[in-house]
Design a protein around this motif. Sequence first.
Motif, PDB file in Angstrom:
ATOM      1  N   GLU A 282       0.809  -1.216   0.000  1.00  0.00           N
ATOM      2  CA  GLU A 282       0.000   0.000   0.000  1.00  0.00           C
ATOM      3  C   GLU A 282       0.847   1.273   0.000  1.00  0.00           C
ATOM      4  OE1 GLU A 282      -0.152  -1.679   4.275  1.00  0.00           O
ATOM      5  OE2 GLU A 282       0.032  -2.411   2.206  1.00  0.00           O
ATOM      6  N   HIS A 283       2.156   1.129   0.167  1.00  0.00           N
ATOM      7  CA  HIS A 283       3.042   2.288   0.118  1.00  0.00           C
ATOM      8  C   HIS A 283       3.642   2.497  -1.277  1.00  0.00           C
ATOM      9  CE1 HIS A 283       3.636   1.897   4.751  1.00  0.00           C
ATOM     10  NE2 HIS A 283       2.527   2.523   4.433  1.00  0.00           N
ATOM     11  N   CYS A 284       3.221   1.683  -2.233  1.00  0.00           N
ATOM     12  CA  CYS A 284       3.668   1.837  -3.615  1.00  0.00           C
ATOM     13  C   CYS A 284       2.785   2.859  -4.334  1.00  0.00           C
ATOM     14  CB  CYS A 284       3.592   0.504  -4.358  1.00  0.00           C
ATOM     15  SG  CYS A 284       4.686  -0.774  -3.687  1.00  0.00           S
ATOM     16  N   LEU A 285       3.395   3.624  -5.214  1.00  0.00           N
ATOM     17  CA  LEU A 285       2.680   4.628  -5.997  1.00  0.00           C
ATOM     18  C   LEU A 285       2.895   4.362  -7.480  1.00  0.00           C
ATOM     19  CD1 LEU A 285       3.766   7.803  -3.982  1.00  0.00           C
ATOM     20  CD2 LEU A 285       1.588   6.579  -3.781  1.00  0.00           C
ATOM     21  N   ASP A 286       1.888   4.665  -8.271  1.00  0.00           N
ATOM     22  CA  ASP A 286       2.014   4.610  -9.725  1.00  0.00           C
ATOM     23  C   ASP A 286       2.948   5.739 -10.168  1.00  0.00           C
ATOM     24  OD1 ASP A 286       1.776   4.661 -12.461  1.00  0.00           O
ATOM     25  OD2 ASP A 286      -0.420   4.648 -12.494  1.00  0.00           O
ATOM     26  N   GLY A 287       4.082   5.364 -10.770  1.00  0.00           N
ATOM     27  CA  GLY A 287       5.063   6.359 -11.147  1.00  0.00           C
ATOM     28  C   GLY A 287       4.589   7.328 -12.204  1.00  0.00           C
ATOM     29  N   THR A 288       3.510   6.988 -12.917  1.00  0.00           N
ATOM     30  CA  THR A 288       2.979   7.888 -13.952  1.00  0.00           C
ATOM     31  C   THR A 288       1.911   8.821 -13.412  1.00  0.00           C
ATOM     32  OG1 THR A 288       1.253   6.325 -14.652  1.00  0.00           O
ATOM     33  CG2 THR A 288       3.429   6.101 -15.682  1.00  0.00           C
ATOM     34  N   SER A 294       5.367  13.308  -7.876  1.00  0.00           N
ATOM     35  CA  SER A 294       5.702  14.318  -6.866  1.00  0.00           C
ATOM     36  C   SER A 294       6.683  13.802  -5.820  1.00  0.00           C
ATOM     37  CB  SER A 294       4.422  14.793  -6.167  1.00  0.00           C
ATOM     38  OG  SER A 294       3.858  13.743  -5.388  1.00  0.00           O
ATOM     39  N   VAL A 295       6.994  12.504  -5.845  1.00  0.00           N
ATOM     40  CA  VAL A 295       7.914  11.935  -4.858  1.00  0.00           C
ATOM     41  C   VAL A 295       9.348  12.275  -5.238  1.00  0.00           C
ATOM     42  CG1 VAL A 295       8.797   9.809  -3.840  1.00  0.00           C
ATOM     43  CG2 VAL A 295       6.350  10.053  -4.273  1.00  0.00           C
ATOM     44  N   HIS A 296      10.068  12.878  -4.324  1.00  0.00           N
ATOM     45  CA  HIS A 296      11.475  13.209  -4.545  1.00  0.00           C
ATOM     46  C   HIS A 296      12.348  12.178  -3.842  1.00  0.00           C
ATOM     47  CE1 HIS A 296      10.269  17.028  -6.281  1.00  0.00           C
ATOM     48  NE2 HIS A 296       9.524  17.274  -5.205  1.00  0.00           N
ATOM     49  N   ASP A 297      13.402  11.768  -4.504  1.00  0.00           N
ATOM     50  CA  ASP A 297      14.341  10.798  -3.933  1.00  0.00           C
ATOM     51  C   ASP A 297      13.640   9.477  -3.618  1.00  0.00           C
ATOM     52  OD1 ASP A 297      16.877   9.982  -3.104  1.00  0.00           O
ATOM     53  OD2 ASP A 297      16.488  10.496  -1.017  1.00  0.00           O
ATOM     54  N   GLY A 298      12.664   9.082  -4.449  1.00  0.00           N
ATOM     55  CA  GLY A 298      11.956   7.829  -4.239  1.00  0.00           C
ATOM     56  C   GLY A 298      12.705   6.653  -4.831  1.00  0.00           C
ATOM     57  N   LEU A 299      12.300   5.468  -4.447  1.00  0.00           N
ATOM     58  CA  LEU A 299      12.851   4.231  -4.999  1.00  0.00           C
ATOM     59  C   LEU A 299      11.976   3.818  -6.170  1.00  0.00           C
ATOM     60  CD1 LEU A 299      13.391   2.417  -1.585  1.00  0.00           C
ATOM     61  CD2 LEU A 299      15.017   3.861  -2.833  1.00  0.00           C
ATOM     62  N   GLU A 300      12.596   3.461  -7.282  1.00  0.00           N
ATOM     63  CA  GLU A 300      11.832   3.199  -8.496  1.00  0.00           C
ATOM     64  C   GLU A 300      11.988   1.752  -8.948  1.00  0.00           C
ATOM     65  OE1 GLU A 300      12.286   5.927 -11.664  1.00  0.00           O
ATOM     66  OE2 GLU A 300      12.158   7.722 -10.390  1.00  0.00           O
ATOM     67  N   LEU A 301      10.911   1.248  -9.517  1.00  0.00           N
ATOM     68  CA  LEU A 301      10.862  -0.100 -10.043  1.00  0.00           C
ATOM     69  C   LEU A 301      10.082  -0.076 -11.354  1.00  0.00           C
ATOM     70  CD1 LEU A 301      10.515  -3.267 -10.108  1.00  0.00           C
ATOM     71  CD2 LEU A 301       8.714  -2.975  -8.402  1.00  0.00           C
ATOM     72  N   THR A 302      10.666  -0.601 -12.400  1.00  0.00           N
ATOM     73  CA  THR A 302       9.971  -0.740 -13.675  1.00  0.00           C
ATOM     74  C   THR A 302      10.019  -2.200 -14.069  1.00  0.00           C
ATOM     75  OG1 THR A 302      10.591   1.494 -14.371  1.00  0.00           O
ATOM     76  CG2 THR A 302       9.885  -0.029 -16.093  1.00  0.00           C
ATOM     77  N   SER A 303       8.845  -2.826 -14.245  1.00  0.00           N
ATOM     78  CA  SER A 303       8.811  -4.257 -14.512  1.00  0.00           C
ATOM     79  C   SER A 303       7.509  -4.635 -15.210  1.00  0.00           C
ATOM     80  CB  SER A 303       8.941  -5.041 -13.194  1.00  0.00           C
ATOM     81  OG  SER A 303       8.923  -6.431 -13.416  1.00  0.00           O
ATOM     82  N   VAL A 371       6.831   3.692  -7.826  1.00  0.00           N
ATOM     83  CA  VAL A 371       7.668   4.559  -7.001  1.00  0.00           C
ATOM     84  C   VAL A 371       7.320   4.319  -5.538  1.00  0.00           C
ATOM     85  CG1 VAL A 371       8.258   6.943  -6.420  1.00  0.00           C
ATOM     86  CG2 VAL A 371       7.857   6.311  -8.800  1.00  0.00           C
ATOM     87  N   VAL A 372       8.357   4.215  -4.704  1.00  0.00           N
ATOM     88  CA  VAL A 372       8.174   4.021  -3.265  1.00  0.00           C
ATOM     89  C   VAL A 372       8.911   5.144  -2.538  1.00  0.00           C
ATOM     90  CG1 VAL A 372       8.507   2.491  -1.297  1.00  0.00           C
ATOM     91  CG2 VAL A 372       8.066   1.527  -3.573  1.00  0.00           C
ATOM     92  N   PRO A 373       8.203   5.942  -1.726  1.00  0.00           N
ATOM     93  CA  PRO A 373       8.905   6.957  -0.932  1.00  0.00           C
ATOM     94  C   PRO A 373       9.982   6.316  -0.065  1.00  0.00           C
ATOM     95  CG  PRO A 373       6.532   7.309  -0.857  1.00  0.00           C
ATOM     96  CD  PRO A 373       6.743   5.980  -1.518  1.00  0.00           C
ATOM     97  N   ARG A 374      11.130   6.906  -0.023  1.00  0.00           N
ATOM     98  CA  ARG A 374      12.262   6.310   0.683  1.00  0.00           C
ATOM     99  C   ARG A 374      11.975   6.101   2.171  1.00  0.00           C
ATOM    100  NH1 ARG A 374      17.742   5.620  -0.373  1.00  0.00           N
ATOM    101  NH2 ARG A 374      19.104   5.687   1.461  1.00  0.00           N
ATOM    102  N   ASP A 375      11.180   6.991   2.765  1.00  0.00           N
ATOM    103  CA  ASP A 375      10.911   6.858   4.199  1.00  0.00           C
ATOM    104  C   ASP A 375       9.948   5.726   4.513  1.00  0.00           C
ATOM    105  OD1 ASP A 375       8.551   7.948   3.286  1.00  0.00           O
ATOM    106  OD2 ASP A 375       8.586   9.705   4.596  1.00  0.00           O
ATOM    107  N   ARG A 376       9.459   5.030   3.483  1.00  0.00           N
ATOM    108  CA  ARG A 376       8.597   3.867   3.703  1.00  0.00           C
ATOM    109  C   ARG A 376       9.390   2.554   3.701  1.00  0.00           C
ATOM    110  NH1 ARG A 376       3.750   5.347   5.808  1.00  0.00           N
ATOM    111  NH2 ARG A 376       2.581   6.772   4.473  1.00  0.00           N
ATOM    112  N   LEU A 377      10.700   2.643   3.528  1.00  0.00           N
ATOM    113  CA  LEU A 377      11.538   1.450   3.444  1.00  0.00           C
ATOM    114  C   LEU A 377      11.859   0.908   4.837  1.00  0.00           C
ATOM    115  CD1 LEU A 377      13.266  -0.348   1.496  1.00  0.00           C
ATOM    116  CD2 LEU A 377      15.170   1.195   2.021  1.00  0.00           C
ATOM    117  N   HIS A 378      11.782  -0.408   4.997  1.00  0.00           N
ATOM    118  CA  HIS A 378      12.183  -1.093   6.220  1.00  0.00           C
ATOM    119  C   HIS A 378      13.421  -1.936   5.914  1.00  0.00           C
ATOM    120  CE1 HIS A 378       8.276  -0.289   8.336  1.00  0.00           C
ATOM    121  NE2 HIS A 378       7.863  -0.224   7.082  1.00  0.00           N
TER     122      HIS A 378
END
Length: 391
Positions: A282-288, A294-303, A371-378
């Motif tokens: 639920e912390h994942c965002l559609d990168g498009t 609007s997420v800055h310094d986020g973690l990105e995944l394309t698959s 896109v995943v906001p970096r502060d959501r990473l564990h």
Amino acid sequence: MTSIELRDVTLEAPDGTLLLDGIDLLVPSGSTVAVCGPPGAGKTALLRVLIGLDEHSDGDVLLDDVVVNAVGPRDRDLAMVFQDFALHPHLDVRDNLAFASRLRRHDKGELAARIDEVAAFLALSPLLDLKPAELDEAQRQRVAIGRSLVREALAYVFDEPFSAQPDRVRTHVRSVTVQWQRESRHTSIVTTARVDEALTLSDRVVVMHQGAVRQVGSPDELYAHPGDLFVAAFLGQPAMNLLPATRQGSRLVSPVMDVPVDDAMDRLLGDRQDVIIGIRPEHCLDGTSEAGRSVHDGLELTSRIDDVEWRGGTQLAYLGYELEPEVQERLEAVEDAFDFDLFQQFFVAELPAVSGVEPSRLQSGQTARIVVPRDRLHVFDAVSGDALRAL
């Protein structure tokens, strides 16, 4: 109102199996605590020791700071709802509701009024003259709940009290029961295998596994800061994505995304080369989307999307990946230590199924940019499974 405390309580089965392993637990007076965990976690064993049905091997049970190890179940004066309901088949619903209270010689007028009140909010009023054999399983369970609520006790103990309720009424029964307890300021312990139930019905949650307490905290604390891989995987639906990651220079490399190693991450990792990273779906965002862009310094995944599960307002995108055999072996060793399925060879992203007022359905085979906001990473230790901390 009564406080409950267990200090270093251990319980062994006759064959030597450790059912409870050094349980330390404090339930403040007037609070409601949920004890959750998978089947076999030790939830029922804990309650049976608490009410005095099973004699523990070591440690102390205290009620209002008084050790009650040698006090029998009746004299502990705790009301309990058993999983098997334990109704008296020869008594009608009204008399079953009154049974425990009559044994303690409660005022008849007050008892009758209390029965009518409890029967009303548990939808038992039309059933008061029926015997247990004339009820379905859900109704019998509500009678067992009602019998405990009718009785005045020092504290209330519920063992999977809503398990027989169909989904269409389970939420209502749970809600009115918890509301009654909170308004009455009764100390209560409720066990459940359902995470959603544990997170909604209590002030504090106790997560158990393998006969031990893994973590205690408020629902918000446990969700945001799971203490180890088991708590992270168990709390949440869909489960947290847990991915092996290896440090390669200035990046943590996982099967689906890379994580830049900045100064904070470098301090966190120390001399570790391998860790487990966690991301809730639920912390994942559609990168498009606007939110994703609007997420800055986020973690990105394309698959490529392997499968999509549509849920009305949301959708789950499943993104598969492969692991090297030696990595798979390391993960299996961690799962064996926790005796729980922690890892899955797909990444799950929970995304909106609408954009504005228009449907925005994903399709299998299309490429997704997540896109995943970096502060959501564990981040977790790859050997012990302990949380390093949530960044």
